[in-house]
Design an enzyme around this catalytic site. Sequence first.
Site, PDB file in Angstrom:
ATOM      1  CE1 TYR A   1      -4.266   1.089  -0.103  1.00  0.00           C
ATOM      2  CE2 TYR A   1      -4.430  -1.208   0.558  1.00  0.00           C
ATOM      3  CZ  TYR A   1      -5.012  -0.080   0.021  1.00  0.00           C
ATOM      4  OH  TYR A   1      -6.301  -0.100  -0.392  1.00  0.00           O
TER       5      TYR A   1
ATOM      6  CD  GLU B   1      -4.719   5.453   1.025  1.00  0.00           C
ATOM      7  OE1 GLU B   1      -4.630   6.258   1.962  1.00  0.00           O
ATOM      8  OE2 GLU B   1      -5.752   4.820   0.768  1.00  0.00           O
TER       9      GLU B   1
ATOM     10  CG  ASP C   1      -8.583   9.771 -23.885  1.00  0.00           C
ATOM     11  OD1 ASP C   1      -7.582   9.029 -23.927  1.00  0.00           O
ATOM     12  OD2 ASP C   1      -9.725   9.367 -23.549  1.00  0.00           O
TER      13      ASP C   1
ATOM     14  CB  THR D   1      -4.934   3.201 -21.704  1.00  0.00           C
ATOM     15  OG1 THR D   1      -4.529   3.123 -23.070  1.00  0.00           O
ATOM     16  CG2 THR D   1      -6.408   3.563 -21.627  1.00  0.00           C
TER      17      THR D   1
ATOM     18  CE  LYS E   1      -7.539   1.404 -24.687  1.00  0.00           C
ATOM     19  NZ  LYS E   1      -8.598   2.418 -24.817  1.00  0.00           N
TER      20      LYS E   1
ATOM     21  NE  ARG F   1      -7.364  -3.788 -19.008  1.00  0.00           N
ATOM     22  CZ  ARG F   1      -7.594  -4.171 -20.258  1.00  0.00           C
ATOM     23  NH1 ARG F   1      -7.012  -5.226 -20.748  1.00  0.00           N
ATOM     24  NH2 ARG F   1      -8.426  -3.489 -21.005  1.00  0.00           N
TER      25      ARG F   1
END
Length: 418
Positions: A52, A54, A198, A224, A227, A233
Site C-alpha cells: 500500500y 497512498e 486523450d 491508458t 494499448k 493495464r
Amino acid sequence: MNTALAQYDPQIYELIKQEQTRQSGSLRLIPSENYVSKAVMQASGSVLTNKYSEGYPGKRYYEGQQVTDLIETIAIQRAKKVFKADHANVQPYSGSVANLGAYNALLSPGDTVMGLSLPYGGHLTHGWKVSVTSKFYKSVQYTVRGDTGRLDFNQIEELAKQHRPKMIICGATAYPRTIDFSQFGRIAKEVGAFLLADIAHISGLVVAGIHPSPVPYADIVSTTTHKTLRGPRGGMLLCKAEHAASVDKSVFPGLQGGPHMHTVTAIAVALAEADTPEFVAYAKQIVANAAALAQKLMEKGFKLVSDGTDNHLVLIDLRNKGIPGKKFAKALDRARIETNYNTIPDDPAPPFNPSGLRIGTPAITSRGMKEPEMAKIAEYMAKVAENIDNESVIEQVGKEVLLLCSQFPVPEHFIKPS
Ligand SMILES: *Cc1c(COP(=O)(O)O)cnc(C)c1O
C-alpha cells in the site's frame, strides 16, 4: 509461480492456460489490445502487488516505502522523458479513471465539457449520456462528418463558441486518422477552455514520433498504458507544470486510494521499452501494417470510413456488404479472428447492432507480422464475408489462421532498457 497456481487452484490455472492458447491461436485485431513483453508481465506479477502506498514519493501515509518511492519516481521520470511533459502522474487505475482525474483537476460539477460523441468515435468518458461525465458535468458533443469520416473543425469551433465549454476533450477510440491537436489548441484558446487530449489509443505512436504529440497544446494529456504503449493495464496523466499540483490532488486523495504499485512498476518497465529504437520500429510497423491491411481490404471491396487510415486502426463500413457488424464479428471470431463490431459515423443501424467493424494492428505487429501477412488477413476476412452463412468455409479459414499464428509465436520480446 505457475506450479503454485496449478497445485493450489487447478481450475483457474487451466483457464489461464486456455486463455493463453486462445491468445496465441487467434489473430487479435481489436485495436485497443496488445501483448505485453515478458518483462512487463513479470513486473506486473511481482510482490509490489502486496504494498500500500497512498500518497506520492516522499509524502506517503504508510511506512515501508523505501522501494516504492524509488519505483514510482523512476516511472514518473520515464513518463516525463518519453512524452516530453512537465509532469506525470502514473497512478490512475485505468484510462477512464485518468479522464475523471483530469475533469476533477480542472472543473467543478456542473461545468460544461465538450467531447467527441461515442457513436462517432469518442469514448464514454468524453461526456456520453450514460457516463458520469455527462451526469456530473454538462456535456456538449461534437461529431465527425458522415461523408468524410473526419473531424470538422468548423463544426467544433462553432459549437465551442456557442456553448463556451470549460473544457474541450479531444482524442478518440475509433478514429482512423491523424488528430490535429494544434487545431483543438487554437479553438480551446479562442473560447477560454481547458484542453484535455486523450491519447489512450495512440500513445505508443506519439512516443515513437509517428503521431503528432498533443503535449504542447493540451493542459492535460490522458492515456491508458496498455494499448499501443504496450504496458500493463493502467492509466496516466501528463500535464503542464501549472496543473501538476491539482492533477496529483485530484487523483489522490480526490478519486483513488492506494495506487496499484505492481502496475506502476510494470508501467516503468514498459516506458523503458518504449524509449528504444526497437519500439520506434515497432510503432512504424503498426502503421505500415494498418495501411497495408486497409489497402488490401479496399481491393477486396470493403468500404472504409475515411477511405483509409493514418494510424493503427481501420473502421470498416459494412453496408455495401449487407452484413451487420455483429454478425460479421461473430463469424470472424469463429474463424479465430478477433475484432469488435462498431458504429460508423451517421450509422443508420442501432448501436447494439451497428454497421461497422473496428480492427487494428498493434497486437499482430507485436507478433512480428508484416505486410505479406496483412494481405493474408484481408483475404481471410473477405472469405468469411463472402461465406457468412457457410460454417465449413469459416472453419477452414480458422484452420488457416491457426497455421499463420503458429508461424508468428506470441511474443516473448524483451527490449533491453537503454
Ligand atoms: C480505452 C480508452 C479509454 C479508457 O480506458 P480504460 O482503461 O478501458 O478505462 C479512454 N479513452 C479512450 C479514448 C480510450 O480509447
